[in-house]
Write a protein that holds these residues in place. Structure first.
Motif, PDB file in Angstrom:
ATOM      1  N   ALA A   1      55.779 -46.815  58.186  1.00  0.00           N
ATOM      2  CA  ALA A   1      57.082 -46.347  57.718  1.00  0.00           C
ATOM      3  C   ALA A   1      57.803 -45.549  58.794  1.00  0.00           C
ATOM      4  N   ALA A   2      57.067 -44.709  59.543  1.00  0.00           N
ATOM      5  CA  ALA A   2      57.686 -43.907  60.602  1.00  0.00           C
ATOM      6  C   ALA A   2      58.277 -44.793  61.689  1.00  0.00           C
ATOM      7  N   VAL A   3      57.503 -45.783  62.120  1.00  0.00           N
ATOM      8  CA  VAL A   3      57.977 -46.672  63.185  1.00  0.00           C
ATOM      9  C   VAL A   3      59.165 -47.498  62.708  1.00  0.00           C
ATOM     10  N   SER A   4      59.059 -48.087  61.523  1.00  0.00           N
ATOM     11  CA  SER A   4      60.145 -48.941  61.030  1.00  0.00           C
ATOM     12  C   SER A   4      61.405 -48.131  60.727  1.00  0.00           C
TER      13      SER A   4
ATOM     14  N   ALA B   1      64.973 -48.775  62.388  1.00  0.00           N
ATOM     15  CA  ALA B   1      66.138 -49.043  61.534  1.00  0.00           C
ATOM     16  C   ALA B   1      67.326 -48.165  61.925  1.00  0.00           C
ATOM     17  N   TYR B   2      67.073 -46.886  62.155  1.00  0.00           N
ATOM     18  CA  TYR B   2      68.166 -45.991  62.550  1.00  0.00           C
ATOM     19  C   TYR B   2      68.674 -46.321  63.946  1.00  0.00           C
ATOM     20  N   ARG B   3      67.767 -46.741  64.828  1.00  0.00           N
ATOM     21  CA  ARG B   3      68.173 -47.077  66.194  1.00  0.00           C
ATOM     22  C   ARG B   3      69.074 -48.330  66.201  1.00  0.00           C
TER      23      ARG B   3
ATOM     24  N   GLY C   1      60.157 -39.725  56.621  1.00  0.00           N
ATOM     25  CA  GLY C   1      60.762 -38.451  57.006  1.00  0.00           C
ATOM     26  C   GLY C   1      60.488 -38.101  58.449  1.00  0.00           C
ATOM     27  N   VAL C   2      59.265 -38.407  58.909  1.00  0.00           N
ATOM     28  CA  VAL C   2      58.907 -38.152  60.309  1.00  0.00           C
ATOM     29  C   VAL C   2      59.690 -39.072  61.240  1.00  0.00           C
ATOM     30  N   GLY C   3      59.886 -40.313  60.821  1.00  0.00           N
ATOM     31  CA  GLY C   3      60.570 -41.285  61.675  1.00  0.00           C
ATOM     32  C   GLY C   3      62.060 -41.081  61.784  1.00  0.00           C
ATOM     33  N   ARG C   4      62.652 -40.331  60.868  1.00  0.00           N
ATOM     34  CA  ARG C   4      64.094 -40.096  60.916  1.00  0.00           C
ATOM     35  C   ARG C   4      64.401 -38.891  61.795  1.00  0.00           C
ATOM     36  N   ASP C   5      65.216 -39.077  62.789  1.00  0.00           N
ATOM     37  CA  ASP C   5      65.601 -37.966  63.668  1.00  0.00           C
ATOM     38  C   ASP C   5      66.361 -36.928  62.858  1.00  0.00           C
ATOM     39  N   GLY C   6      65.878 -35.705  62.905  1.00  0.00           N
ATOM     40  CA  GLY C   6      66.520 -34.639  62.148  1.00  0.00           C
ATOM     41  C   GLY C   6      66.149 -34.609  60.689  1.00  0.00           C
ATOM     42  N   GLY C   7      65.257 -35.495  60.282  1.00  0.00           N
ATOM     43  CA  GLY C   7      64.847 -35.517  58.881  1.00  0.00           C
ATOM     44  C   GLY C   7      63.948 -34.336  58.545  1.00  0.00           C
TER      45      GLY C   7
END
Length: 417
Positions: A157-160, A164-166, A297-303
């Protein structure tokens, strides 16, 4: 001959009681775990609360009918069936139900699967001894997946989420949110389907185990068609009831889920559950779904990840297996006391269920207020934490409730006198 007849009647009564209590557990499993699939879509507004639980309920039923590998593991892998009797299975189910209700009351997304395994293990150990439990099967099919599955789902989930945001960082936010809402609804539906293939089978395995233990089914055979259908319907009805207290914790208490996070965490959860079900692992869908939400949450920048809540959930996970085992073991001490023992146990179970339900009414969480707060209160008064950036939580017209537009103050008109 009369004595044997009374013995047969008692056995039949206990077997019927176990089947009914197993379906009750399946119902609690449904509302305890409905948040695994639908907490995210409800929190982001991708699906309305009622529509989400209807979709999840239907797909839980369908998923429960797709496979029986996990059911076979429970009915023929964990215990020496020759040493297990229906009273032990009844006691184990009581332990699982009580633990499920207690954790639901506090809004803790603990594992219904581990509650079931713990309750059964405690009851069988008390009733038949430690040697009746196949330890390596428990380690390989339950304990190792309990550690690995959340880590795998969280990492995926963190990687995907980061990808996704990138990919969408230059896409207009309106189009991005719309697309990810559809994706989130789709992946949440897949989680509900996968949940049925995993958790729906656990009750099938328990009923099959008691039928084998009671001599009503041959050793080594799988669940009958009526067992599959009954278990599927029971978990579907439980899912439809909502389990809103846990829905609040997973939807708002761990991270503030955005639509890309919901879509990616749902995809990671689905892939992990389906792979484990195919291998016959007694996986906890709660652990997987929670791990995926944390990973998003970890994978989202600023999450923002609320690690304090995450630590509480890990503690609850560690306590689930031994906690349910202790309750199941105590229940087994009562259930083994002749013909009257199971009756007293059923009465006590009913009393505990009523008490927990009455306590939950003090601070109710429903489909109408599930997203109003991060907190699930039990005895103290609730202190809702609102989210001003979420238009769905604006004060309702003419009241202080969430979900509508704020009432405008009437303008004062000067009389001119």
């Amino acid at each position: 001959m009369a004595l044997r007849t009374r013995s047969d009647v008692s056995l039949l009564f206990i077997v019927i009681a176990v089947v009914l209590v197993a379906l009750i557990f399946d119902f609690t499993n449904g509302f305890h775990d409905s948040a695994n699939a639908m907490a995210g879509p409800i929190a982001t507004g991708a699906l309305t609360a009622r529509k989400a639980v209807i979709i999840a309920a239907v797909l839980n039923v369908v998923g429960a009918c797709l496979s029986t590998e996990v059911a076979k593991t429970i009915s023929g892998g964990f215990f020496d069936e020759r040493l297990v009797n229906p009273s032990m299975v009844l006691a184990g189910l009581v332990g699982a139900i009580v633990w499920n209700l207690l954790t639901w009351l506090f809004g803790i997304p603990s594992s219904s699967s581990h509650a079931l395994f713990g309750g059964l293990i405690g009851a069988v150990v008390v009733g038949a001894g430690l040697s009746s439990v196949h330890g390596w099967v428990v380690v390989s099919k339950v304990l190792l997946p309990a550690v690995m599955a959340p880590l795998v789902a969280g990492l995926a989930a963190a990687v995907s989420t980061k990808i996704a945001y990138r990919i969408t960082r230059r896409t207009p936010s309106g189009r991005t949110n719309t697309g990810f809402k559809y994706a989130q609804a789709f992946t949440a539906s897949l989680v509900a389907l996968a949940h049925g293939t995993s958790d729906g089978q656990k009750t099938m395995g328990v009923i099959t185990l008691v039928l084998i233990a009671g001599g009503f089914q041959a050793v080594g055979t799988g669940p009958h068609w009526w067992v599959i259908l009954a278990a599927g319907v029971a978990i579907g009805l439980g899912t439809y009831s909502g389990g809103w207290r846990i829905m609040r914790t997973l939807g708002k208490g761990i991270v503030d889920i955005d639509t890309p996070q919901g879509a990616t965490s749902g995809a990671a959860t689905t892939a992990t559950i389906l792979a484990s079900s195919h291998l016959g692992f007694g996986l906890s869908t709660t652990h997987v779904a929670t791990g995926a939400i944390l990973g998003s949450g970890v994978g989202r920048d600023g999450g923002e990840v609320r690690w304090g809540m995450a630590r509480k959930l890990v503690v609850a996970w560690l306590l689930t297996l031994p906690g349910a085992a202790i309750i199941g073991g105590l229940a087994a001490l009562l259930a083994e006391r002749g013909a009257v023992g199971p009756v007293v146990l059923l009465v006590l179970l009913a009393a505990v269920c009523v008490v927990i339900w009455v306590v939950s009414r003090r601070n109710q969480v429903t489909s109408h207020n599930v997203t109003d707060s991060r907190e699930v209160m039990v005895l103290a008064s609730a202190t809702p934490s609102t989210y001003p950036e979420d238009p769905r939580l604006a004060p309702a017209k003419g009241s202080g409730r969430a979900g509508g537009k704020a009432k405008k103050k009437p303008k004062k008109i000067k009389s001119g006198v």
